[in-house]
Motif scaffolding. Structure first.
Motif, PDB file in Angstrom:
ATOM      1  N   HIS A 188       0.864  -1.180   0.000  1.00  0.00           N
ATOM      2  CA  HIS A 188       0.000   0.000   0.000  1.00  0.00           C
ATOM      3  C   HIS A 188       0.902   1.232   0.000  1.00  0.00           C
ATOM      4  O   HIS A 188       1.755   1.398   0.852  1.00  0.00           O
ATOM      5  N   ALA A 189       0.691   2.049  -1.008  1.00  0.00           N
ATOM      6  CA  ALA A 189       1.619   3.139  -1.301  1.00  0.00           C
ATOM      7  C   ALA A 189       0.910   4.482  -1.287  1.00  0.00           C
ATOM      8  O   ALA A 189      -0.312   4.579  -1.396  1.00  0.00           O
ATOM      9  N   GLY A 316      -3.220   7.460   0.125  1.00  0.00           N
ATOM     10  CA  GLY A 316      -2.954   6.034   0.092  1.00  0.00           C
ATOM     11  C   GLY A 316      -3.800   5.284  -0.924  1.00  0.00           C
ATOM     12  O   GLY A 316      -4.908   5.702  -1.272  1.00  0.00           O
ATOM     13  N   THR A 317      -3.283   4.160  -1.373  1.00  0.00           N
ATOM     14  CA  THR A 317      -4.004   3.316  -2.326  1.00  0.00           C
ATOM     15  C   THR A 317      -5.352   2.862  -1.784  1.00  0.00           C
ATOM     16  O   THR A 317      -6.287   2.619  -2.554  1.00  0.00           O
ATOM     17  N   TRP A 346       6.798   6.375  -1.090  1.00  0.00           N
ATOM     18  CA  TRP A 346       6.597   5.780   0.232  1.00  0.00           C
ATOM     19  C   TRP A 346       5.665   4.591   0.095  1.00  0.00           C
ATOM     20  O   TRP A 346       4.681   4.637  -0.659  1.00  0.00           O
ATOM     21  N   ALA A 347       5.958   3.523   0.811  1.00  0.00           N
ATOM     22  CA  ALA A 347       5.050   2.386   0.819  1.00  0.00           C
ATOM     23  C   ALA A 347       5.290   1.554   2.070  1.00  0.00           C
ATOM     24  O   ALA A 347       6.367   1.568   2.673  1.00  0.00           O
ATOM     25  N   ASP A 348       4.258   0.829   2.452  1.00  0.00           N
ATOM     26  CA  ASP A 348       4.358  -0.187   3.489  1.00  0.00           C
ATOM     27  C   ASP A 348       3.703  -1.438   2.917  1.00  0.00           C
ATOM     28  O   ASP A 348       3.256  -1.444   1.764  1.00  0.00           O
ATOM     29  N   ILE A 410       0.269  -0.347 -10.445  1.00  0.00           N
ATOM     30  CA  ILE A 410       0.968  -1.613 -10.230  1.00  0.00           C
ATOM     31  C   ILE A 410       2.479  -1.427 -10.135  1.00  0.00           C
ATOM     32  O   ILE A 410       3.174  -2.174  -9.430  1.00  0.00           O
ATOM     33  N   ASP A 411       3.009  -0.405 -10.806  1.00  0.00           N
ATOM     34  CA  ASP A 411       4.460  -0.189 -10.785  1.00  0.00           C
ATOM     35  C   ASP A 411       4.980   0.175  -9.399  1.00  0.00           C
ATOM     36  O   ASP A 411       6.201   0.104  -9.157  1.00  0.00           O
ATOM     37  N   GLU A 412       4.080   0.567  -8.491  1.00  0.00           N
ATOM     38  CA  GLU A 412       4.533   0.894  -7.141  1.00  0.00           C
ATOM     39  C   GLU A 412       5.084  -0.334  -6.414  1.00  0.00           C
ATOM     40  O   GLU A 412       5.795  -0.191  -5.414  1.00  0.00           O
TER      41      GLU A 412
END
Length: 463
Positions: A188-189, A316-317, A346-348, A410-412
Motif C-alpha cells: 500500500h503506497a 494512500g491506495t 513511500w510504501a508499506d 501496479i508499478d509501485e
C-alpha cells in the motif's frame, strides 16, 4: 544489536462470522461492550461469562483476544483489519474454510491501536495466536525480539517458492538475515489521484499528467489549477501535519537519492542533510506558493478531494474504493509522480506472520503457512477490492485486476521504498520524524532547526 536472529531464543473459521469494522489502515475508537453477540463477531461461540472476559466492542473488535475461545482443531488468526478491509479479509477466510481444510481458520479482530502491544504481550506469555498480520515496517522488530518464527523450513516442506509469485522488492522486505519471516499480502503506497472534471476545466489532459518528469512540470499543472478553478478548490489536497506530508517528504528524499535513515545494523544515523533539507523545502514551497490550501485536517486529508474541491491528491491506495463509491466524483489514479531523479514512493506492506507458539504442532504450523499463502495468492484478487495492491502475481497480473483502477499503480510494487530494518522504527523513528516535520510544515521552526530535530529523531531511536 547484532543481526543474527537465529541466535535469538524464541520467547515464549471464522466459520460463520465477520472480522469486524472500521476504516482501512486506520484506528478504532469504539467503546467497550460485553455480551455473547459482540464476542461471537470475533469468530467464537462463547458463554456469557467468557464474553465479558473477551470485552468486545460494538464494532466487533475485542479488547481481550486471549479470552476468545477457539474451536478445537481451528487455527487462530489475530487481525487488525476492520471496516471494508475486514469484510474483504473475512471473505478470504470464509473462502478458505469452504475448501474443507484440516485446520479451519478462526479470526479474532483486535482494536487497531492495541494490536501490536497485545500481540507481543500474548506471545511472551505463551498465549499468542497461530497467525497474525504485521506491517513490513514492524516486521524487523517482531523478528528481532523473538515474537515470530522464520518460515523457510515450512515453505520448503510445503513446496512454496515465493520467487515464483512475488517481486524481489517484496521478498527482500520480508527477508531478515537471509531468512524469510513473512508472506507478503500487499503493497500500500502513497499515490496520486486527480479529479478528471477539474483538470479538464484547468486545461490539463491526462497525457500532461503522465508526462510529469520534474517538480517544475508538476508546479506548472498546479498553477493552471490555481489560476482557473477558483478559491474554493485547492490545486493539491494535502494536510500540513500527520502521515501524508511525511510520506510525501519520504518519497522526495529518496527520489533525490537520499541515503537510508540508518546504517545496516541501525546503530548509526545516516540521514543525508542536504537531501533531507532539499526535500523539506520542496514540499514547503508547495504550501507557501498557495498550491495547497490551509486548514486541511490531518484526520480528513482526503475530504476536499472526495467532495470535488481538489484537483490533485496525494493519498494512500486504500482510498480508491471510497472514491469509487462516491457519487458524482470522477477521478483517476496514477503512481506517485517522479519529481526528481529516482522513481520511488513511500510504501508499506501488510504481511502474514507465524507468531511463536510452543503448543502448536508441526502439522498445524504447516497448515497455517498453507493458509497464509492461500490468502495472499488465491485470495489476492479478493484483497485487491480493498484498494491495496495485491503482492502475488497470480492476482496482480490477472485479467480481473488489469480491469481495476488498482492496476494503474501496479508499478509501485517496484517503486516502493520500504522502511529501514530497525527495531525502533515503527513507533520510534517514524513517529519522531513525523513530529519534527510537522513543526516545519506549520512554521513553528525554521529549516535548520527542523533538520536538527530530524537527526535527533533518528539518533534517539537507534538499536
Amino acid at each position: 544489536m547484532k543481526r543474527n536472529l537465529l541466535k535469538i531464543m524464541l520467547t515464549s473459521t471464522l466459520a460463520a462470522t465477520m472480522c469486524a469494522s472500521l476504516a482501512a489502515c486506520g484506528s478504532s475508537g469504539s467503546s467497550g461492550t460485553t455480551g455473547a453477540t459482540a464476542a461471537n463477531q470475533s469468530g467464537s461461540a462463547t458463554s456469557t461469562s467468557n464474553s465479558e472476559q473477551v470485552n468486545a466492542n460494538s464494532d466487533g473488535t475485542v479488547n481481550n483476544p486471549e479470552a476468545v475461545q477457539i474451536k478445537s482443531g481451528d487455527l487462530s488468526f489475530w487481525s487488525l483489519f476492520t471496516g471494508g478491509d475486514g469484510e474483504w479479509w473475512q471473505k478470504i477466510v470464509s473462502d478458505y474454510n469452504n475448501t474443507s481444510p484440516t485446520n479451519p481458520v478462526q479470526c479474532v479482530t483486535l482494536v487497531w491501536a492495541d494490536y501490536y502491544t497485545k500481540l507481543q504481550t500474548a506471545v511472551a506469555a505463551g498465549k499468542g495466536p497461530d497467525m497474525g498480520i504485521s506491517h513490513v515496517s514492524k516486521l524487523y522488530e517482531l523478528a528481532s525480539t523473538g515474537v515470530i518464527e522464520p518460515l523457510d523450513d515450512y515453505l520448503k516442506d510445503n513446496d512454496i517458492d515465493l520467487t515464483k509469485y512475488y517481486s524481489q522488492n517484496n521478498i527482500d522486505a520480508v527477508t531478515i538475515d537471509d531468512h524469510i519471516y513473512a508472506i507478503p499480502l500487499d503493497t500500500h503506497a502513497e499515490v496520486m489521484y486527480y479529479n478528471t472534471d477539474l483538470i479538464s476545466q484547468a486545461g490539463i489532459t491526462e497525457d500532461d499528467i503522465a508526462n510529469i518528469k520534474s517538480i517544475d512540470d508538476f508546479k506548472d499543472l498546479l498553477k493552471k489549477c490555481k489560476d482557473t478553478l477558483g478559491s474554493d478548490c485547492t490545486p493539491l489536497c494535502l494536510s500540513n501535519s500527520g502521515d501524508d506530508p511525511f510520506r510525501v517528504w519520504y518519497a522526495l528524499y529518496y527520489q533525490m537519492g537520499g541515503a537510508p535513515f540508518v546504517n545496516d545494523d541501525a546503530t548509526k544515523c545516516t540521514l543525508d542533510k542536504d537531501k533531507a533539507e532539499a526535500a523539506m523545502k520542496a514540499l514547503k514551497d508547495l504550501y507557501d506558493e498557495g498550491y495547497i490550501q490551509k486548514g486541511i485536517n490531518s484526520d480528513d486529508n482526503a475530504v476536499p478531494f472526495q467532495s470535488g474541491k481538489a484537483a490533485f491528491l496525494f493519498g494512500g491506495t486504500w482510498l480508491t474504493g471510497t472514491f469509487e463509491s462516491t457519487k458524482g466524483l470522477n477521478f483517476n489514479n496514477a503512481c506517485f509522480p517522479q519529481l526528481y531523479d529516482n522513481q520511488t514512493c513511500w510504501a508499506d506492506s501488510h504481511t502474514l506472520i507465524l507468531p511463536v507458539k510452543k503448543s502448536r504442532t508441526k502439522e498445524e504450523a504447516d497448515n497455517a503457512v498453507k493458509f497464509m499463502f492461500y490468502a495472499s495468492d488465491k485470495g489476492g484478487i479478493t484483497w485487491a477490492e480493498s484498494g491495496q495492491i495485491p503482492a502475488s502475481s497470480t492476482a496482480n497480473q490477472s485479467d480481473k485486476y488489469k480491469s481495476m483502477k488498482g492496476y494503474n499503480v501496479i508499478d509501485e510494487l517496484n517503486n516502493a521504498q520500504f522502511a529501514p530494518k530497525a527495531s525502533h522504527y515503527y513507533n520510534g523513528i517514524k513517529t519522531d520524524l513525523q513530529s519534527a516535520l510537522d513543526g516545519y510544515w506549520t512554521g513553528q521552526v525554521d529549516l535548520d532547526t527542523a533538520y536538527e530535530n530530524l537527526e535527533t529523531a533518528v539518533k534517539n531511536n537507534l538499536d
